[in-house]
Each structure stands twice: as structure tokens, then as C-alpha cells.
Design a protein around this motif. Structure first.
Motif, PDB file in Angstrom:
ATOM      1  N   GLY A   1       0.823  -1.210   0.000  1.00 34.71           N
ATOM      2  CA  GLY A   1       0.000   0.000   0.000  1.00 34.71           C
ATOM      3  C   GLY A   1       0.852   1.252   0.000  1.00 34.71           C
ATOM      4  N   LEU A   2       1.898   1.267   0.830  1.00 38.74           N
ATOM      5  CA  LEU A   2       2.802   2.414   0.864  1.00 38.74           C
ATOM      6  C   LEU A   2       3.559   2.533  -0.450  1.00 38.74           C
ATOM      7  N   GLY A   3       3.984   1.387  -0.994  1.00 37.41           N
ATOM      8  CA  GLY A   3       4.702   1.411  -2.266  1.00 37.41           C
ATOM      9  C   GLY A   3       3.872   1.994  -3.391  1.00 37.41           C
ATOM     10  N   GLN A   4       2.580   1.666  -3.404  1.00 41.09           N
ATOM     11  CA  GLN A   4       1.703   2.227  -4.448  1.00 41.09           C
ATOM     12  C   GLN A   4       1.486   3.725  -4.251  1.00 41.09           C
ATOM     13  N   SER A   5       1.305   4.140  -3.005  1.00 41.49           N
ATOM     14  CA  SER A   5       1.083   5.565  -2.742  1.00 41.49           C
ATOM     15  C   SER A   5       2.305   6.398  -3.115  1.00 41.49           C
ATOM     16  N   LEU A   6       3.493   5.799  -3.047  1.00 42.03           N
ATOM     17  CA  LEU A   6       4.725   6.494  -3.412  1.00 42.03           C
ATOM     18  C   LEU A   6       5.066   6.335  -4.891  1.00 42.03           C
ATOM     19  N   GLY A   7       4.247   5.544  -5.591  1.00 41.62           N
ATOM     20  CA  GLY A   7       4.499   5.321  -7.013  1.00 41.62           C
ATOM     21  C   GLY A   7       5.669   4.406  -7.293  1.00 41.62           C
ATOM     22  N   LEU A   8       6.009   3.549  -6.326  1.00 37.59           N
ATOM     23  CA  LEU A   8       7.161   2.661  -6.498  1.00 37.59           C
ATOM     24  C   LEU A   8       6.804   1.355  -7.195  1.00 37.59           C
ATOM     25  N   VAL A   9       5.578   0.871  -7.040  1.00 34.55           N
ATOM     26  CA  VAL A   9       5.221  -0.442  -7.583  1.00 34.55           C
ATOM     27  C   VAL A   9       4.016  -0.317  -8.510  1.00 34.55           C
ATOM     28  N   PRO A  10       3.932  -1.179  -9.527  1.00 32.59           N
ATOM     29  CA  PRO A  10       2.771  -1.152 -10.416  1.00 32.59           C
ATOM     30  C   PRO A  10       1.548  -1.760  -9.738  1.00 32.59           C
ATOM     31  N   PRO A  11       0.343  -1.467 -10.247  1.00 33.26           N
ATOM     32  CA  PRO A  11      -0.885  -1.980  -9.613  1.00 33.26           C
ATOM     33  C   PRO A  11      -0.947  -3.489  -9.534  1.00 33.26           C
ATOM     34  N   GLU A  12      -0.382  -4.196 -10.522  1.00 32.23           N
ATOM     35  CA  GLU A  12      -0.474  -5.664 -10.511  1.00 32.23           C
ATOM     36  C   GLU A  12       0.310  -6.289  -9.365  1.00 32.23           C
ATOM     37  N   ALA A  13       1.221  -5.533  -8.766  1.00 33.07           N
ATOM     38  CA  ALA A  13       1.994  -6.076  -7.647  1.00 33.07           C
ATOM     39  C   ALA A  13       1.073  -6.457  -6.490  1.00 33.07           C
ATOM     40  N   THR A  14       0.100  -5.600  -6.186  1.00 27.95           N
ATOM     41  CA  THR A  14      -0.823  -5.895  -5.087  1.00 27.95           C
ATOM     42  C   THR A  14      -1.646  -7.138  -5.381  1.00 27.95           C
ATOM     43  N   SER A  15      -2.119  -7.280  -6.622  1.00 28.73           N
ATOM     44  CA  SER A  15      -2.903  -8.467  -6.984  1.00 28.73           C
ATOM     45  C   SER A  15      -2.090  -9.736  -6.798  1.00 28.73           C
ATOM     46  N   LEU A  16      -0.835  -9.708  -7.200  1.00 27.79           N
ATOM     47  CA  LEU A  16       0.013 -10.895  -7.077  1.00 27.79           C
ATOM     48  C   LEU A  16       0.311 -11.227  -5.617  1.00 27.79           C
ATOM     49  N   VAL A  17       0.577 -10.185  -4.815  1.00 27.79           N
ATOM     50  CA  VAL A  17       0.874 -10.419  -3.400  1.00 27.79           C
ATOM     51  C   VAL A  17      -0.353 -10.960  -2.674  1.00 27.79           C
ATOM     52  N   VAL A  18      -1.527 -10.394  -2.960  1.00 31.02           N
ATOM     53  CA  VAL A  18      -2.753 -10.885  -2.316  1.00 31.02           C
ATOM     54  C   VAL A  18      -3.036 -12.321  -2.743  1.00 31.02           C
ATOM     55  N   ALA A  19      -2.845 -12.629  -4.033  1.00 32.62           N
ATOM     56  CA  ALA A  19      -3.038 -14.004  -4.500  1.00 32.62           C
ATOM     57  C   ALA A  19      -2.076 -14.951  -3.784  1.00 32.62           C
TER      58      ALA A  19
END
Length: 553
Positions: free
Chosen positions: A351-369
Motif C-alpha cells: 500500500g505504501l509502495g503504491q502511494s509512493l508510485g514505487l510499484v505497479p498496480p499488478e503487484a498488489t494483486s500478485l501479493v494478495v493471491a
């Protein structure tokens, strides 16, 4: 539904579906938490029908994390934490580095992400879930064993490392106030803040919290005592996060830790138990709500690769590290499967990585999966540890050497008095029952067998003959000189190994008498048929003791 009912409707849907699907999972011989995860998927934003409030569910699940860590602290001690530092500190840091490297290499080399995104993704895969680990250890009565303490200590180190990572991410992204040369200062300030919090809790908290519970207890109100317990857990966790930058999980853990030595630790644990269980269920539901099933269709290979890093990469790395640190195979297996999952810190980091623009959106989907699959499979991995160990030891000399590890505690010292090894009582298990029994056998020769390294070390330091190992293994019984023993007394809650233990013992000593504790009539009959000469029913023995006390007055 009316906006004012959002919280109530989310709770009603979460608890109701979790109950139904948890029961269905149990009937299908699956862990109940699989049902909780599916319940979250069904009320999440990625499936049709009712949609719960994801943010509310996540905040409520954080309360569950706080209460769970508070409960662990109530049953842990500073000594327990210090006793496992030799394995937990280097093991956790090296394992996190290895898992981060595997995840980063996967994202950078295969998917083409930039290095910063790959490192954040790898770090998210390196840290295990507190909730999942605690539920697994508690359900198997491993929480207070040596292996359980190592796993918890390992997780505490991981949590501390993640606190530092969360503080440094804005700096490394160039958006933090210390960006541009203040990295060393930021690290120093973070470490000092954590040290200040720990010192404050261990010095001032040890006096203030027990005093507060004592004052509340004097009112005689159970309601106020429960309220004080929950307020201590949640209030200190939030204060730790707000004032010192420590995670709420660590704040609650240290709150429980400082209360452990008070007279109210057991009562505080008991009073907070129902809330801990209820909010822990919400944690799993909240994880399920984050899951988008579409990722399984759109990126199946990426999901499989992510799961492989969590289940195989982390497991093998942790197990190998434990063995390299010269701990036995059973410890390596327990720690390895304990870490074969990810959870709350992974989501916070992404969540912090996305708010800082460090990771692409698909990263969260993969981590949650990866979290969903690893959490669902983790109880099955735990249940396979003991069968795997029992299967491999008779078939592999290498595995037997790893289990023994040339451990001096696995053999009685050469200077053990001969009087302690003739007609002695071999006492298996030195938990609360075993310790109380040994005290009452003062003056009789006793040799203790226990699986907990710290217990055996403490007994030997006090002059008590003790052997580290499994009493169901022939070499352990030989080291306890079972051939000369008069009694084999089993003071364990789990008596499944007693028939095999007794069969081995009577090969060496056919006249050996054996006593064990049964919890049910079925257990009592089963142990009697296995040849146990004296089987005591726990509740019946307690009732008889009370009856003798009352009759004598």
C-alpha cells in the motif's frame, strides 16, 4: 443500505458468511480459515452481490492483530525472547534478504519491473503473517515449546525489520523529508525510537500496567477488568505507532510482555480471548476481500511464481539456515513451515509502495493471491511436519544425524551419579504438570526427557539429570538409562506417542511400570490396551483430590 449501517452490514456479512463457510470447510476436512478467506472473496469488491467496506474490515482486522500479539506477549517473557536471539536474529535477517532477493530477481528479470519496484515486491514476500503463525502454533499446542518460541522470536525480528523498511521507503523514493543525504540519520532516529519504546515498556510499563490492573481489580467488576485489558492492548499499540513509529503489532506484544510477570496475566489472557478469536476471523475475511479472482486467469504463471517463492523459496531458505545454525531437523521443519506464508505487513508495504508510485498496480494483486494461497495451505503444511519427520528418520541416516546434531544435551553427562541411574523414574515432559511432579518426587532419582532445549539446559544447570530428545525414539530412552528405570511417567498433554514409546521401553526393560494422563474415557481405554499400567483421568483425579481434601476437614 443506508450509509450509517456500513459498519454493521459489513460485520454481519463477514461473521455470518465466515461461520457458514468455516463450518463447510471443517466438514470437508479443510482448515476453517479457508472458509473465512472465501467469505472475504464473496463480499469483496471483485465479486457480484453484497460488497462490504474493505477499509473498515482492514481496520477491524488490525484490532485482531493487536489483541493476538497482546495475548502472545502475556505468555512470552523477556527471557524467552533473549534465549532465542542467537537463532532468531541472524536467521530472520538472512532469510528476509534471501526471500527479497528471490522476489526481486523474479520481478526484475522476468517481468521487467524497475529495481525499486522489484525490491519492494521481494520484501513483501519475505515477511510472514503474525496472525497465521499464532493460530497455527496455538492449534497444535506449539506456542510454548522451544520451537514455538524460536518461530515467534523470528517473527518479532521480522516485524522490527519491517518497521525500519516502512520508515525508509519514502526516503529511498525521494519523497521523504530526509531525502538527499539524510539516510543514515533517518536509520539512526528510527532505531533510537524503537529502543526508547522498548526501554520505556520494560522499565516504566512493568510498574504502571500491573498497578493499573490491580486498581481495576479492586473494584470487583469483571466488566471493568475486561475493558482495562483491551484498553491496555489497543491503547499502547496505537500510542507506540503514533509516538515511536513502532508497528501496532509490536506495541501490543510489548504491552502483553510487561504484564506477563504480574499476578493478572492469566486472567487478562482469558478475558481477552473471545475478542481475539472474533477479530482474528475478521483478519482472514479482510484478506479475502482484497483478492481479485481475475488475476488467476490473466496472470496464472505470475501467480504460480509468486506462490513458489513463498512456499518453496522461503521454506527452503529458512530450513537451511536453521540447520546451518546447528539446530535439529524438527526445529528446521517447524520454523520453515511457520514462515511459508505472508500477510498483514506485506499489504501495508505494498500500500505504501503504491502511494509512493514505487510499484505497479499488478503487484498488489500478485501479493494478495500469494497470501490467499499460502495462508490456505499453511495449516496443511504444519500438519505434514510430524508425519514427514517420522517417515524420513527411519529411512535416512543423514536425517537422523541432522536430528541429533551431535547435541551434548542429547546425552547425559558422563559425571551423572550412578545413584540417579538405578531404579530411577524417567519423567517425559517438563511442562507445568511435569515440573510439579518432579518437585513432589524430591529425594527419588529422576531423569527428565524433554524436547525443549531451554528446559533441558535449565534443569542441568540446577543439577537435575535431563536428556533432550523425543521419548518415542530408542536412542533417547537409552540415554535416559531406561533399562535400569523403575517407572516411565508421561506428563504430556498429547499421548499419541505413548504406545510406541512404551513398546520401545519394554524391549529394554520388560518389568517397567508406566503412568500416563488421559483426558477422555476413550483415551483411558486406548492407553490401557497399549499396556500402560496406570492411567489417570485428568478431571477424575482432580475431583478425587478435592474429595479427599473436603473429607479430611
Amino acid at each position: 443500505m443506508h450509509d450509517g449501517m456500513t459498519l454493521i452490514s459489513t460485520l454481519a456479512a463477514a461473521f455470518g458468511l465466515a461461520l457458514v463457510l468455516g463450518l463447510l470447510a471443517q466438514w470437508a476436512r479443510l482448515p476453517a480459515l479457508v472458509g473465512y478467506l472465501v467469505a472475504g472473496v464473496l463480499i469483496g469488491p471483485h465479486t457480484p452481490g453484497f460488497v462490504g467496506d474493505v477499509h473498515l474490515a482492514q481496520q477491524l482486522s488490525e484490532v485482531g492483530v493487536m489483541l493476538l500479539m497482546f495475548g502472545v506477549g502475556l505468555h512470552f517473557s523477556v527471557h524467552d525472547l533473549v534465549s532465542v536471539k542467537g537463532i532468531a536474529l541472524p536467521g530472520a535477517l538472512v532469510q528476509m534478504a534471501a526471500a527479497t532477493g528471490m522476489g526481486a530477481a523474479l520481478a526484475h528479470l522476468w517481468w521487467g519491473w524497475d529495481l525499486a519496484a522489484a525490491l519492494v515486491f521481494g520484501l513483501a514476500l519475505s515477511v510472514a503473517s503474525t496472525v497465521v503463525l499464532l493460530r497455527a502454533l496455538e492449534s497444535r499446542e506449539l506456542l510454548h515449546t522451544g520451537n514455538g518460541r524460536i518461530a515467534i522470536g523470528w517473527l518479532v525480528v521480522e516485524d522490527l525489520a519491517m518497521v525500519l523498511a516502512l520508515v525508509l521507503m519514502p526516503v529511498l523514493s525521494g519523497k521523504g523529508e530526509a531525502a538527499g543525504g539524510g539516510l543514515a540519520l533517518t536509520i539512526a532516529k528510527t532505531l533510537l525510537a524503537v529502543a526508547a519504546f522498548v526501554a520505556l515498556m520494560l522499565v516504566a510499563g512493568r510498574r504502571l500496567l500491573p498497578w493499573l490492573l490491580w486498581q481495576v481489580n479492586r473494584t470487583g467488576s469483571r466488566e471493568l477488568f475486561t475493558l482495562a485489558t483491551v484498553a491496555a492492548a489497543v491503547g499502547l499499540a496505537v500510542a507506540a505507532a503514533a509516538l515511536f513509529g513502532v508497528s501496532v503489532a509490536l506495541g501490543a506484544f510489548f504491552a502483553g510482555l510487561v504484564l506477563r510477570e504480574s499476578a493478572f496475566s492469566e486472567r487478562a489472557a482469558h478475558e481477552s480471548l473471545p475478542l481475539r478469536d472474533a477479530f482474528a476471523v475478521l483478519f482472514f475475511v479482510a484478506v479475502g476481500m482484497l483478492f481479485d479472482p481475475g488475476v488467476l486467469v490473466e496472470q496464472p504463471l505470475a501467480v504460480l511464481a509468486t506462490v513458489a517463492v513463498i512456499l518453496l523459496g522461503k521454506t527452503l531458505a529458512a530450513g537451511a539456515l536453521v540447520l546451518l545454525l546447528r539446530y535439529p531437523l524438527s526445529t528446521a521443519l517447524t520454523v520453515a513451515v511457520s514462515l511459508a506464508q505472508i500477510g498483514e505487513f506485506s499489504f501495508i508495504l505494498l500500500g505504501l509502495g503504491q502511494s509512493l508510485g514505487l510499484v505497479p498496480p499488478e503487484a498488489t494483486s500478485l501479493v494478495v493471491a500469494g497470501a490467499i494461497v499460502s495462508i490456505a495451505l499453511n495449516p496443511l503444511l504444519f500438519s505434514g511436519v510430524e508425519p514427514l519427520r517420522r517417515w524420513v528418520l527411519p529411512r535416512s541416516a543423514w536425517a537422523r544425524r541432522l536430528e541429533a546434531r551431535d547435541d551434548p544435551l542429547a546425552e547425559l553427562p558422563a559425571d551423572t551419579p550412578a545413584t540417579s541411574l538405578a531404579g530411577q523414574i524417567v519423567l517425559v515432559g517438563h511442562g507445568p504438570l511435569g515440573a510439579a511432579l518432579r518437585e513432589r518426587l524430591a529425594g527419588r532419582p529422576v531423569v527428565v526427557i524433554d524436547r525443549d532445549r531451554e528446559v533441558v539446559e535449565a534443569l542441568r544447570a540446577g543439577g537435575q539429570p535431563a536428556v533432550l530428545g523425543e521419548a518415542a525414539e530408542a536412542m533417547t530412552l537409552v540415554q535416559a538409562h531406561i533399562a535400569q528405570a523403575a517407572w516411565l511417567v508421561v506428563a504430556l498433554a498429547d499421548v499419541r506417542d505413548v504406545p510406541a514409546m512404551l513398546a520401545l521401553a519394554r524391549q529394554l526393560n520388560p518389568e517397567l511400570r508406566c503412568a500416563a494422563l488421559a483426558h477422555t474415557d476413550e483415551e483411558q481405554r486406548w492407553l490401557g490396551e497399549a499396556g500402560v499400567s496406570h492411567v489417570l483421568r485428568s478431571q477424575r483425579a482432580l475431583a478425587e483430590a478435592f474429595a479427599r481434601l473436603v473429607a479430611a476437614s
